[in-house]
Design a protein around this motif. Structure first.
Motif, PDB file in Angstrom:
ATOM      1  N   GLU A  61       0.874  -0.769  -0.168  1.00  0.00           N
ATOM      2  CA  GLU A  61       0.102  -0.183   0.059  1.00  0.00           C
ATOM      3  C   GLU A  61       0.899   1.289  -0.326  1.00  0.00           C
ATOM      4  O   GLU A  61       1.877   1.147   1.176  1.00  0.00           O
ATOM      5  CB  GLU A  61      -0.825  -0.068   1.505  1.00  0.00           C
ATOM      6  CG  GLU A  61      -2.464   1.439   1.370  1.00  0.00           C
ATOM      7  CD  GLU A  61      -2.317   2.047   2.796  1.00  0.00           C
ATOM      8  OE1 GLU A  61      -3.269   2.460   3.105  1.00  0.00           O
ATOM      9  OE2 GLU A  61      -0.848   1.295   4.106  1.00  0.00           O
ATOM     10  N   PRO A  62       0.963   2.584  -0.978  1.00  0.00           N
ATOM     11  CA  PRO A  62       1.656   3.550  -1.540  1.00  0.00           C
ATOM     12  C   PRO A  62       1.597   4.600   0.023  1.00  0.00           C
ATOM     13  O   PRO A  62       0.133   4.108   0.371  1.00  0.00           O
ATOM     14  CB  PRO A  62       0.986   3.616  -2.452  1.00  0.00           C
ATOM     15  CG  PRO A  62       0.645   2.774  -3.561  1.00  0.00           C
ATOM     16  CD  PRO A  62       0.021   1.653  -2.136  1.00  0.00           C
ATOM     17  N   GLN A  63       2.346   5.488   0.119  1.00  0.00           N
ATOM     18  CA  GLN A  63       2.070   6.219   0.936  1.00  0.00           C
ATOM     19  C   GLN A  63       0.585   7.093   0.640  1.00  0.00           C
ATOM     20  O   GLN A  63       0.077   7.109  -0.068  1.00  0.00           O
ATOM     21  CB  GLN A  63       2.854   7.252   1.607  1.00  0.00           C
ATOM     22  CG  GLN A  63       4.277   6.436   1.944  1.00  0.00           C
ATOM     23  CD  GLN A  63       5.070   7.045   2.682  1.00  0.00           C
ATOM     24  OE1 GLN A  63       3.688   7.018   4.245  1.00  0.00           O
ATOM     25  NE2 GLN A  63       5.585   5.877   3.111  1.00  0.00           N
ATOM     26  N   ALA A  64      -0.321   7.311   2.204  1.00  0.00           N
ATOM     27  CA  ALA A  64      -1.434   7.924   1.886  1.00  0.00           C
ATOM     28  C   ALA A  64      -1.744   8.517   3.071  1.00  0.00           C
ATOM     29  O   ALA A  64      -1.552   7.912   4.236  1.00  0.00           O
ATOM     30  CB  ALA A  64      -3.000   6.405   1.559  1.00  0.00           C
ATOM     31  N   ILE A  94       8.570   5.449  -4.583  1.00  0.00           N
ATOM     32  CA  ILE A  94       8.977   5.239  -4.988  1.00  0.00           C
ATOM     33  C   ILE A  94      10.491   5.969  -5.372  1.00  0.00           C
ATOM     34  O   ILE A  94      12.189   5.946  -4.501  1.00  0.00           O
ATOM     35  CB  ILE A  94       9.485   4.077  -6.041  1.00  0.00           C
ATOM     36  CG1 ILE A  94       9.301   2.228  -6.447  1.00  0.00           C
ATOM     37  CG2 ILE A  94      11.099   3.400  -6.485  1.00  0.00           C
ATOM     38  CD1 ILE A  94       8.962   1.463  -6.817  1.00  0.00           C
ATOM     39  N   VAL A  95      10.235   7.420  -5.848  1.00  0.00           N
ATOM     40  CA  VAL A  95      11.566   8.104  -6.021  1.00  0.00           C
ATOM     41  C   VAL A  95      11.252   8.579  -4.555  1.00  0.00           C
ATOM     42  O   VAL A  95      12.480   9.990  -4.466  1.00  0.00           O
ATOM     43  CB  VAL A  95      11.359   8.572  -7.228  1.00  0.00           C
ATOM     44  CG1 VAL A  95      11.099   7.635  -8.100  1.00  0.00           C
ATOM     45  CG2 VAL A  95       9.747   9.459  -7.189  1.00  0.00           C
ATOM     46  N   ALA A  96      10.596   9.197  -3.992  1.00  0.00           N
ATOM     47  CA  ALA A  96      10.437   9.963  -3.343  1.00  0.00           C
ATOM     48  C   ALA A  96      10.717   9.652  -1.245  1.00  0.00           C
ATOM     49  O   ALA A  96      10.562  10.227  -0.906  1.00  0.00           O
ATOM     50  CB  ALA A  96       8.973  10.939  -3.128  1.00  0.00           C
ATOM     51  N   THR A  97      10.538   8.627  -1.675  1.00  0.00           N
ATOM     52  CA  THR A  97      10.442   7.677  -0.004  1.00  0.00           C
ATOM     53  C   THR A  97      12.205   7.466  -0.098  1.00  0.00           C
ATOM     54  O   THR A  97      12.393   6.894  -0.560  1.00  0.00           O
ATOM     55  CB  THR A  97       9.366   6.831   0.632  1.00  0.00           C
ATOM     56  OG1 THR A  97      10.170   5.464   0.246  1.00  0.00           O
ATOM     57  CG2 THR A  97       7.809   7.524   0.239  1.00  0.00           C
ATOM     58  N   ASP A 128      12.394   3.181 -10.765  1.00  0.00           N
ATOM     59  CA  ASP A 128      10.869   3.557 -10.497  1.00  0.00           C
ATOM     60  C   ASP A 128       9.957   2.869 -10.480  1.00  0.00           C
ATOM     61  O   ASP A 128       9.285   4.439  -9.892  1.00  0.00           O
ATOM     62  CB  ASP A 128      11.550   4.720 -10.116  1.00  0.00           C
ATOM     63  CG  ASP A 128      11.962   5.340 -11.711  1.00  0.00           C
ATOM     64  OD1 ASP A 128      11.108   4.578 -12.481  1.00  0.00           O
ATOM     65  OD2 ASP A 128      11.597   6.961 -11.996  1.00  0.00           O
ATOM     66  N   ARG A 129      10.097   1.798 -11.266  1.00  0.00           N
ATOM     67  CA  ARG A 129       8.583   1.274 -11.141  1.00  0.00           C
ATOM     68  C   ARG A 129       8.385  -0.304 -10.287  1.00  0.00           C
ATOM     69  O   ARG A 129      10.087  -0.827  -9.384  1.00  0.00           O
ATOM     70  CB  ARG A 129       8.055   0.622 -12.676  1.00  0.00           C
ATOM     71  CG  ARG A 129       8.286   2.646 -12.783  1.00  0.00           C
ATOM     72  CD  ARG A 129       8.686   2.065 -14.537  1.00  0.00           C
ATOM     73  NE  ARG A 129       7.633   1.724 -15.236  1.00  0.00           N
ATOM     74  CZ  ARG A 129       7.395  -0.026 -16.124  1.00  0.00           C
ATOM     75  NH1 ARG A 129       8.602   0.599 -17.155  1.00  0.00           N
ATOM     76  NH2 ARG A 129       6.218  -0.396 -16.408  1.00  0.00           N
TER      77      ARG A 129
END
Lengths: 490, 751
Positions: free
Chosen positions: B175-178, B262-265, B670-671
């Motif tokens: 689950e990505p950041q939300a 992926i790119v920002a965390t 980044d995917r």
């Protein structure tokens, strides 16, 4: 925003549903936003994680890669529809029993992949040996990523369900609008489901993607040609490339030309000395076709290592050809088999050898008004074909090197050698210098070594995120060497 | 009195599982928030630059969006954590790629994205520092010294050197950041999010928004994995969403897609670890000289603590009289690295275990025998001078893993033809993918590898005393029993385990205990859900609070709690007992000199991995991992095994395929298609075994578990690759590319 659109009708968990949305909207968004069924999750938006898996006519698909136009008239089943008559589905109960749930975000998709596996017939079998069963289960869920469990307890749950060894568990009370909907459709008539039935959906319109492309789903080839000629439409078959590119913002289409309803593009048949594969033939169809098994078994072998279940049931041979990625797994095989691609347009049909079909990076020989109709694979008696895909992992992988080698034995010597590779050049290629080394020679250690070094020099790979050029050269040469060793039996 | 079965030690069913299998469990992005706008982030494209201007395309209709920059931050431009060096939004200097520079919200996501596309950053590039070894800015530095390592090295029969490099690893929660921020009617904000540490978010919001803490509420929604990736990162995202929400006066949703995630965390810190180890020919360990360099990235985040844990675990669980561990975390212009399961220990324990296995080979001693000789026993002292008083099970876990895996037998069977052939080449042999191999030379080689590790439980040093966590148990007016902590359920099972502990302390059935929702307006600050501390530290507080509540009620009613609490609530109204952490007896830590008791206790693990290596392609199939673990008393066997199995697979990914490729300060893969994690077909058979050496200073005897399984399997896997091929690989991950290069080098050396 949705006024004036013809509603798209399908069934969800046994209930009729109708949504007036652009046909190119992802089924995942329709389920989650328009219909309020948030059980299906989004983990990547590009068909890699499987968290959005649902059943489309009983087949497990990534709902992030299905444009809703392709659900029209079909049956969608989601995690909310698994429990029935107040009882959990046996696989839901089994996951509780084995401890196969941790954070739970992959669970709905994992369940749908598992149910597809069970419904495909595993449920009735009593395996004598657990190992093949374990491997089959793992393959069935290899398109569903889990980061918590290490998979063992999920595999165990599917096995318990397959063997019918799960006790009944009552479904807990649900706070989802649809969660208790009967799945069998046999109980009292159920009310149709409209977007407006879903509490909150109308009040949270910003979640809907207003820029979703529209879609046309022609019923005949003539209609398809006419729409293509109008321009502004991107052909779409299984969506496994087109929707990924749409989501990533590359090659964004304003409208899709959905080819999935065209009967002319379907079917596998034998026509004289050739196997004819409709452009819409999926990898799953290649894997189970008796004709493919008999006349071009390598196509089934390759299909088994493309993506995972969700990709294999959606991705098509014609789509792989038209996308023309240098990493397209089927392309080297088609080159090695001397396949021909039949393209069609209002001007008629023409046949293009696969070896001449990919002129440059992601380019094809198709004219703007042409579609791939079918693939013609010559049936050659006594031909041997070897195939190997080296990817970044053991399933759901993009290739690092793909190689296909076809030949026949002539008194212990190689004849009619075709060596084709993917992911080692801007296009899929034939390795003609290496073919010339083997042509007419015996499979000796010297010939193998020379062929391997020639191949490593002949290809033109690049460094990319999957591997360096140097690694690709080494691997290509060594795999060819292994294929020769295996062929020679030493 | 009704007999109540004890809940601890039983595999009580996970509380959150039923809602998760039906799809009813609501994660942040599942929430319907009427009238919410959508927030997006404008990010930098350069690793280092001066921000001159934020330019907005005049062709775009900006009246339909809200656009915020650093100038709009109501409070301090700081994401509060250890230090205040990380800004909420760039005000002046861009320090890494994908750094947040501006925020945009719009009524719908398409418009917000279009506005982002219509935004340009005008910058003046500055020279970036991308190599931590070339960096001149130190984020943290430690030196741990015991004895005189130089003299001991000089006196050693043999000094073995090794340098080991490990790369970034992405947490890859599915689950990505939300985050959803909702303005409160009386001012202030309520956060609904996917997060591990509600009070980290709460504190950070107060600082950046300049708000009275009483006006901030943080609610954790169902969270789809964290692994450390939702420890400190969500604070910044919550500030972003809140700034937009407060400006607009409407709720704002910010949900990252996978690419942005992926790119920002944050990622696991890359590290370079160098060992010089002195040994005697008879196998005695006499000196360890260890140098650790971690790449902190552009901001401090948690790097000092990650480095500290890495340094404290760097020698491995081995007694050595003369030790020097020097560790530093260097600032670079890479995106900041942060918390990830293991928290510095996987990096340094990989190096330590590789070193032990190389020494065993150099001395011709079995790696198991060498470890059995070196491993800590009760009474031994660590490099910080901590005397390990009890619950020391290094040898027990080692013996258990070695025995269960048949490690010595497998080694003996292969010692004759190491690095040559294995099962391929025999008629009818079966390769790991199930394909029959007929004849021919070697295609695959099989190998086995061993590692031993330790993991300090809870916060390092005086961290727990400083946190002074509070946990409570209450009887509500409605007559129910509730556990009150801010420990978040992120898949590890805390909701279930805390209920089990409270139930036994109260003498009630576990189903009678509720666990309060994670909402800072309801639950106290029991510290972050990190550092394998929830069961051991927070669980102990819950038990003590429960015991006190039970005593109170029983004193009033004169009857057993289970039979009388309902009547007590009716008669006396609700009751609540809070317990505050007050330290462990005899634990002393000198943070200045890095001396003393670094952790209240340690957990122990030993892993044996078996691999098949494809000798033509360098592909590694990890066949099995046996991991024997001592995490003290096991509260819930199924949940505990789940932690070991999942952590082991993350370590297998770390060892083999998870490689973050970097160029010019940017993540290239980044995917999810290009940053690959193991699928079910990549996963080995994993056997989780438990040795239980209870920690006696907590009532339940449990020690930390969550991170331990991640610490050492990578070294076992890479050593197994060596066993199979004869090639030592020093860098993680051991990708097919590195393995094949090592095989080719070995072939050339042999040719």
């Amino acid at each position: 925003m949705t006024t004036g659109m013809e509603p798209i009708r399908f069934t969800v968990n046994g209930r009729p549903a109708a949504v007036a949305v652009p046909g190119g909207r992802r089924l995942l968004d329709v389920l989650r936003i328009d219909l309020g069924l948030t059980g299906s999750k989004e983990g990547c938006g590009e068909g890699e994680c499987g968290a959005c898996s649902v059943l489309l006519d009983g087949v497990v698909v990534n709902s992030c890669l299905v444009p809703v136009c392709q659900a029209a008239g079909h049956e969608v089943r989601t995690v909310e529809g698994l429990a029935a008559d107040g009882r959990l589905h046996p696989l839901q109960a089994a996951l509780l029993e084995t401890g196969g749930v941790q954070c739970g975000i992959c669970t709905p998709g994992m369940l749908m992949a598992g149910v597809a596996f069970l419904d495909a017939g595993a449920a009735g079998s009593t395996p004598a040996n657990v190992t093949p069963m374990d491997a089959a289960i793992r393959e069935a869920i290899s398109g569903n990523l889990c980061r918590c469990t290490g998979y063992a307890r999920i595999v165990e749950a599917i096995r318990l369900a397959a063997e019918g060894r799960v006790g009944a568990i009552a479904a807990p009370g649900s706070n989802g609008a649809m969660a208790a909907a009967p799945a069998d459709g046999m109980s009292a008539p159920v009310a149709p489901l409209h977007a407006t039935d879903v509490p909150g959906a109308e009040r949270d319109p910003g979640r809907a993607i207003s820029g979703d492309p529209g879609a046309d789903s022609p019923r005949t080839l003539a209609e398809a040609y006419a729409l293509l000629a109008e321009g502004g439409r991107r052909p779409l078959a299984g969506g496994t490339d087109a929707l990924v590119q749409q989501a990533a913002g590359v090659a964004r289409a304003s409208r899709f030309l959905d080819l999935s309803a065209l009967a002319e593009l379907r079917g596998i048949r034998l026509d004289g000395d050739a196997l004819i594969l409709g452009a819409s033939t999926t990898y799953a169809e290649l894997r189970r076709s008796p004709l493919v098994a008999e006349h071009a078994a390598v196509l089934a072998e390759l299909a088994a290592v493309v993506g995972a279940a969700q990709i294999q049931v959606r991705g098509t041979l014609g789509g792989n050809i038209a996308t023309a990625s240098p990493a397209g797994d089927s392309l080297p095989v088609l080159l090695a088999l001397d396949a021909e691609i039949v393209a069609g347009s209002p001007r008629g049909e023409r046949t293009i050898p696969a070896a001449a079909f990919f002129p440059a990076y992601r380019r094809t020989a198709l004219a703007a008004d042409e579609l791939v109709l079918r693939i013609r694979v010559p049936v050659v008696p006594h031909r041997t074909v070897a195939f190997r895909k080296v990817g970044t992992r053991r399933a759901q992988a993009i290739s690092v090197v793909v190689i296909a080698v076809a030949w026949h034995w002539d008194d212990g010597h190689w004849r009619d050698v075709r060596i084709a590779l993917g992911s080692v050049a801007p296009t899929p290629i034939r390795a003609r210098a290496t073919e010339a080394i083997l042509e007419g020679s015996a499979p000796t250690a010297e010939a193998a070594a020379l062929a391997a070094t020639t191949l490593a020099a002949e290809i033109a790979p690049i460094d990319d995120v999957r591997a360096t050029a140097e690694h690709r050269r080494a691997v290509a040469g060594r795999i060819l060497h292994r294929i020769i060793r295996d062929a020679a039996g030493w | 009195m009704r007999p109540v079965p004890l809940a601890v030690g039983r595999s009580v069913p996970r509380r959150d599982a039923a809602a998760k299998v039906t799809g009813a469990a609501l994660y942040t992005d599942d929430l319907v928030v009427p009238g919410a706008w959508h927030g997006v982030t404008v990010r930098s494209a350069e690793p280092r630059a001066r921000l001159i201007a934020i330019e907005r395309d005049p062709a775009f209709d900006w009246s339909q969006v809200v656009f915020l920059t650093a100038a709009d931050i109501p409070g301090e431009n700081v994401v509060a954590l250890l230090t205040d060096d990380q800004p909420v939004l760039v005000a002046d200097e861009i320090r890494h790629v994908s750094e947040p520079v501006a925020l945009i919200a719009a009524p719908d996501i398409e418009t917000a994205r279009a506005a982002r596309d219509a935004t340009r950053l005008r910058t003046e590039p500055l020279p970036p520092v991308l190599d931590p070894l070339a960096s001149e800015r130190t984020i943290a530095r430690y030196e741990i010294v015991r004895g005189d390592v130089d003299t001991a090295l000089a006196a050693a029969d043999l000094v073995i050197e090794g340098t080991y490099r490990v790369g970034h690893q992405e947490q890859l929660y599915i689950e990505p950041q939300a985050m959803i921020a909702v303005p409160r009617p009386e001012g202030g904000v309520t956060i609904h999010g996917s997060l591990q540490c509600p009070y980290y978010v709460h504190t950070a919001l107060g600082r950046a928004l300049g708000l009275d803490p009483a006006r901030i509420v943080v609610i954790q929604e169902e969270t789809g994995g964290g692994f450390g990736g939702k420890e400190e990162f969500p604070s910044g995202l919550a500030i972003h969403a809140s700034m937009l929400a407060l400006r607009i006066g409407r709720p704002v949703r910010m949900v990252y897609d996978r690419h942005e995630d992926i790119v920002a965390t944050t990622k696991r810190h890359p590290a370079v670890v160098t060992h010089r180890t002195g040994v005697m020919r008879d196998g005695r360990l006499v000196a360890q000289d260890i140098d650790v360099v971690m790449d902190a990235g552009a901001y401090t985040t948690l790097s000092p603590v990650v480095l500290s844990r890495g340094a404290l675990h760097a020698g491995g669980p081995y007694l050595c009289a003369d030790v020097r561990i020097r560790a530093r975390a260097m600032a670079t212009n890479m995106p900041p690295n942060g918390a990830f399961r293991g928290f510095g220990a996987p990096q340094t324990e990989f190096a330590a275990e590789m070193q032990v296995n190389r020494i065993a080979e150099a001395l011709g001693i079995s790696p198991a025998a060498l470890r059995r000789r070196w491993a800590y026993r009760a009474g031994d002292a660590t490099p910080t001078g901590q005397v390990l008083k009890s619950s020391v099970a290094a040898v027990e876990v080692l013996d258990r893993a070695v025995e269960a895996s048949g490690f010595e037998q497998a080694r003996a069977a292969r010692s004759d033809h190491r690095g040559v052939a294995t099962f391929a080449g025999h008629e009818g042999a079966v390769a790991p993918d199930g394909v029959a191999v007929v004849g021919g030379g070697p295609r695959f080689a099989r190998g086995i590898g061993l590692a031993l590790g330790w993991h300090g439980a809870g916060f390092t040093g005086s961290g727990e005393a400083y946190l002074a966590s509070i946990a409570g148990v209450d009887l509500t007016a409605a007559g129910s029993i509730r556990v009150l902590t801010d420990s978040t359920e992120i898949g590890q099972g805390s909701r279930t385990v805390l209920a089990q502990l409270a139930a036994d302390a109260l003498g009630v059935p576990v189903d009678d205990v509720e666990v309060a929702p994670i909402d800072t307006s309801v639950v106290p600050n029991s510290g972050p859900t990190v550092a394998s501390r929830t069961t051991m530290i927070v669980g102990a507080l819950v038990m003590r609070a429960a015991e006190r509540l039970r005593a109170e009620v029983e004193a009033r009613t004169g009857r057993p709690f289970a039979d009388s609490y309902a009547a007590d609530v009716r008669a006396h109204g609700p009751a609540r007992v809070d317990e505050r952490f007050a330290g462990f007896p005899g634990i002393e830590w000198d943070a200045e000199r890095y001396r003393g008791d670094a952790y209240p206790c340690f957990s122990w693990a030993s892993a044996v991995a078996e691999v098949d290596v494809d000798l033509d392609t360098g592909e590694v199939a990890v066949r099995s991992v046996v991991q024997a673990v001592d995490a003290g008393r096991i509260v819930n066997p199924v949940l505990a095994a789940g932690q070991v199995e999942g952590g082991t697979l993350q370590a297998v990914g770390y060892a083999t395929i998870e490689e973050m490729k970097v160029a010019d300060g940017r993540f290239l893969n980044d995917r999810l298609a290009t940053y690959v994690i193991p699928t079910a077909l990549d996963a080995p058979r994993i056997d989780a075994l438990f040795v239980e050496a209870p920690f006696l200073d907590v009532p339940h005897g449990a020690k930390g578990l969550g991170e331990l399984p991640m610490d050492i399997p990578a070294a076992a896997v890479v050593t197994a690759i060596h066993d199979a091929t004869g090639a030592w690989i020093h860098d993680l991950p051991a990708t097919p590319e590195r393995v094949l290069a090592a095989i080719l080098a070995a072939e050339e050396a042999g040719a």
